[in-house]
Write a protein that holds these residues in place. Sequence first.
Motif, PDB file in Angstrom:
ATOM      1  N   VAL A  25       0.840  -1.205   0.000  1.00 37.69           N
ATOM      2  CA  VAL A  25       0.000   0.000   0.000  1.00 37.69           C
ATOM      3  C   VAL A  25       0.875   1.255   0.000  1.00 37.69           C
ATOM      4  O   VAL A  25       0.599   2.218  -0.726  1.00 37.69           O
ATOM      5  N   PHE A  28       2.476   1.580  -3.518  1.00 34.25           N
ATOM      6  CA  PHE A  28       1.565   1.560  -4.670  1.00 34.25           C
ATOM      7  C   PHE A  28       1.106   2.982  -4.982  1.00 34.25           C
ATOM      8  O   PHE A  28       0.016   3.413  -4.605  1.00 34.25           O
ATOM      9  N   LEU A  31      -2.414   4.434  -6.219  1.00 31.11           N
ATOM     10  CA  LEU A  31      -3.499   4.662  -5.261  1.00 31.11           C
ATOM     11  C   LEU A  31      -3.613   6.159  -4.939  1.00 31.11           C
ATOM     12  O   LEU A  31      -4.718   6.713  -4.898  1.00 31.11           O
ATOM     13  N   TYR A  32      -2.470   6.819  -4.727  1.00 30.46           N
ATOM     14  CA  TYR A  32      -2.503   8.263  -4.466  1.00 30.46           C
ATOM     15  C   TYR A  32      -2.923   9.026  -5.719  1.00 30.46           C
ATOM     16  O   TYR A  32      -3.709   9.969  -5.636  1.00 30.46           O
ATOM     17  N   PHE A  34      -4.912   8.082  -8.004  1.00 33.61           N
ATOM     18  CA  PHE A  34      -6.357   7.915  -8.108  1.00 33.61           C
ATOM     19  C   PHE A  34      -7.077   8.824  -7.112  1.00 33.61           C
ATOM     20  O   PHE A  34      -8.083   9.456  -7.441  1.00 33.61           O
ATOM     21  N   SER A  35      -6.565   8.905  -5.883  1.00 39.26           N
ATOM     22  CA  SER A  35      -7.177   9.763  -4.862  1.00 39.26           C
ATOM     23  C   SER A  35      -7.122  11.232  -5.269  1.00 39.26           C
ATOM     24  O   SER A  35      -8.087  11.978  -5.059  1.00 39.26           O
TER      25      SER A  35
END
Length: 174
Positions: A25, A28, A31-32, A34-35
């Motif tokens: 996590v 990755f 993920l940030y 996307f946020s």
Amino acid sequence: MRYLKKITGLSSLFLFIITVSIAFVILFTPLYYFSVWLHELPAQLNMSFQALIDNYHILLRYLHFPWVTELNMPDFPSSESGLFHFWEVKLLFYLNYAVLIISLIGSFFYARALKKNRRIWTLQKPFFIASLVPPLLLMFLAINFDRMFLLFHEIFFNNDDWLFNPATDPIILA
């Protein structure tokens, strides 16, 4: 002695799974990304997507590399307490990676012994029980994320430096 080896082996396996999940996590970065997109942070912060990502990568380099000893994000000034909090986070990252490596070694030898003795099947029940933890954790997070967030910080930090003020530590907005 056999019981102690079993408990040590299972503990190594579970610690390895937990720490490798945390590392995944942390590392990755999509993920940030996307946020940032989902929450429309560039528009909210009046910054470009690339500027946010560049600052994020500066933060990640600081948190991951021991030779990066200063955190200086060009678009996000930091207070002394904010910098101290990131230093504490850096130490937690290192602790996670240390436990990951140690538990990987223990897991390797335990799994090898189980395979050699044709006892891999003994992992079925412990792994079934462990598989119930993520859905339960996700349920608690969905029900009360704020309380879980506070509890995490109360457990892992013995100060209030994680309580960022957006005026002095605008990184909290990103």
